[in-house]
Design a protein around this motif. Structure first.
Motif, PDB file in Angstrom:
ATOM      1  N   ALA A 164      29.443 -68.045  51.155  1.00 47.49           N
ATOM      2  CA  ALA A 164      30.423 -68.285  50.086  1.00 47.49           C
ATOM      3  C   ALA A 164      31.005 -66.949  49.639  1.00 47.49           C
ATOM      4  O   ALA A 164      30.346 -65.911  49.697  1.00 47.49           O
ATOM      5  N   GLU A 170      32.478 -69.996  44.181  1.00 49.05           N
ATOM      6  CA  GLU A 170      31.503 -70.519  45.136  1.00 49.05           C
ATOM      7  C   GLU A 170      31.544 -72.042  45.231  1.00 49.05           C
ATOM      8  O   GLU A 170      31.357 -72.602  46.312  1.00 49.05           O
ATOM      9  N   ASP A 201      23.169 -67.752  45.046  1.00 48.40           N
ATOM     10  CA  ASP A 201      23.873 -69.036  44.908  1.00 48.40           C
ATOM     11  C   ASP A 201      23.153 -70.221  45.565  1.00 48.40           C
ATOM     12  O   ASP A 201      23.752 -71.257  45.791  1.00 48.40           O
TER      13      ASP A 201
END
Ligand SMILES: *Cc1c(COP(=O)(O)O)cnc(C)c1O
Length: 224
Positions: A164, A170, A201
């Motif tokens: 990402a 994201e 993430d």
């Protein structure tokens, strides 16, 4: 070592909580610990803690590490950009390649795996940007590329992979990957994996269906 234990169990607890939050189970998840920049000893320490899946992004570093650790039953995942002339080396130790991002690499992998008994697992790395010069396969080209992969019997297409962007968008990226994965699965039901999610993430990636997490620094700490 104590810190390592704490970091690993802390991340695993966060993975479990994130999965529970979106109604998924841990069976579908492969947590890969990315050990790039770290010595073989760290891999041994992690192995002693039960880790089996390890990620590396450069053959120059990964090949000697894998050789030094041949006595262990590590599953190596190659996650970095792969030069075609390194393909032969990488397939000696890697059980899966997450960064299949172009036709010339597919051709090289087909050649160097031609006489394998067990197929090599591959993920198609996606280009999530509008910039065609970036590596990776765009959503528009995904099915065409997947067809080429499926014609190589020594490769097993597992799904898609993405990194990402770190621009605060994201969610948009993970959504794009989830949509691409769904499209892919309609044609290739077994290619149902999504390699996405890193230290910063992975929880978000899990809510978008990630099955293979590639987590480095949050577990390994910074380079010692
Ligand atoms: C280094 C790397 C990771 C791990 O990144 P962290 O932020 O340290 O978790 C994941 N994926 C790829 C492709 C990488 O190169």
């Amino acid at each position: 070592m104590t810190n390592l234990v704490q970091r690993l169990s802390g991340i695993d607890a966060r993975i479990a909580a994130a999965l529970e939050g979106c109604g998924r189970t841990g069976d579908e998840i492969t947590r890969i610990v990315v050990t790039k920049f770290h010595p073989a000893q760290l891999v041994r320490d992690l192995y002693d803690l039960g880790v089996r899946d390890f990620g590396e992004n450069r053959d120059q570093e990964a090949a000697p590490k894998a050789e030094e650790l041949e006595d262990l039953d590590c599953r190596w995942h190659f996650i970095g950009q792969l030069q075609s002339n390194k393909a032969k080396s990488v397939v000696r130790y890697a059980r899966s390649i997450h960064s299949l991002d172009r036709l010339s690499l597919l051709d090289s992998l087909a050649k160097v795996t031609a006489d394998r008994v067990t197929p090599l697992d591959v993920f198609i790395q996606m280009n999530l940007t509008q910039d065609e010069n970036r590596g990776g396969i765009s959503s528009a080209d995904l099915l065409g590329f997947a067809e080429r992969v499926s014609q190589v019997s020594s490769l097993r297409l597992r799904g898609v992979m993405a990194v990402a962007s770190l621009d605060g968008e994201e969610e948009r990226d993970f959504e794009q990957v989830a949509n691409a994965s769904e499209l892919l699965r309609q044609q290739y039901p077994d290619a149902n994996s999504i390699s996405a999610g890193m230290s910063g993430d992975f929880e978000l990636a899990l809510t978008y269906g990630a099955t293979h997490l590639r987590i480095g620094t949050a577990i390994t700490g910074n380079r010692g």
